[in-house]
Design an enzyme around this catalytic site. Structure first.
Site: not given
Ligand code: K1U
Ligand code: ZN
Length: 176
Positions: A47, A52, A100-101, A142-143, A146
């Site tokens: 996401g 971001q 979270c990225l 979560h998004e 943000h």
């Molecule tokens: O930064 C963000 O908002 C994105 C975040 C979304 C998220 C993931 C897990 C739980 C809640 C919200 C991410 O994408 S973190 C990276 C991640 O979960 C992932 C990366 C590669 C493959 C699968 C998952």
């Molecule tokens: Zn995030």
């Protein structure tokens, strides 16, 4: 389409409350969503909210398809959410280990409503109402945090949050 830099904590822009898209969803909004999606796939993540990448608009992209049981990549299923709203949230809550990225390499447990009903405009500007559960429910909440200037660290204890921020600051000093 372009891959754009992702802001990381403690960048003050991440605390911005994003503004709604006024009027119709335009080609300029779609170009932003295309950039967001490419940035998210490249990261990789499931996401991304517009803030971001430094754009304070209420826009989210997502693709939670991932891999099948054999680890084979499933076909991409990009999803776009403009001006999303939560219409209903379950009383039942669930704890999920979130990442979270914008908070690289930190994962921690957050408790949220298990299911939500949402309304949003899609890529074409059509109004959609949908029920979300599992990773979809976690990710959209979560998004949407943000969009309010909230990162998942804000759901943790102050002690934990401060320790993570110190760790990230230290890592950023080493990189610089
Ligand atoms: O930064 C963000 O908002 C994105 C975040 C979304 C998220 C993931 C897990 C739980 C809640 C919200 C991410 O994408 S973190 C990276 C991640 O979960 C992932 C990366 C590669 C493959 C699968 C998952
Ligand atoms: Zn995030």
């Amino acid at each position: 389409m372009a891959i754009r830099p992702i802001l990381t904590v403690p960048d003050p822009l991440l605390k911005t409350v994003s503004r709604p898209v006024e009027g119709p969803v335009t080609d300029a909004h779609r170009a932003l969503m295309d950039d967001m999606l490419e940035t998210m796939y490249d990261a990789p993540g499931v996401g991304l909210a517009a803030i971001q990448i430094g754009e304070p608009l209420r826009i989210i992209v997502m693709d939670i398809e991932g891999k099948d049981e054999d680890g084979k990549e499933l076909p991409r299923r990009p999803r776009y959410f403009v001006n999303p709203e939560i219409l209903w949230a379950s009383d039942e809550v669930k704890t999920w280990e979130e990442g979270c990225l914008s908070v690289p390499e930190i994962y921690d447990e957050v408790e949220r409503p298990d299911r939500v009903r949402i309304r949003y405009l899609d890529y074409d500007g059509k109004t959609v109402e949908e029920d979300a559960d599992g990773l979809f429910a976690v990710c959209i909440q979560h998004e949407m945090d943000h969009l309010e200037g909230v990162v998942f660290l804000d759901h943790l204890s102050r002690l934990k949050r401060d320790s993570v921020i110190r760790k990230l600051r230290k890592a950023q000093r080493v990189e610089a």
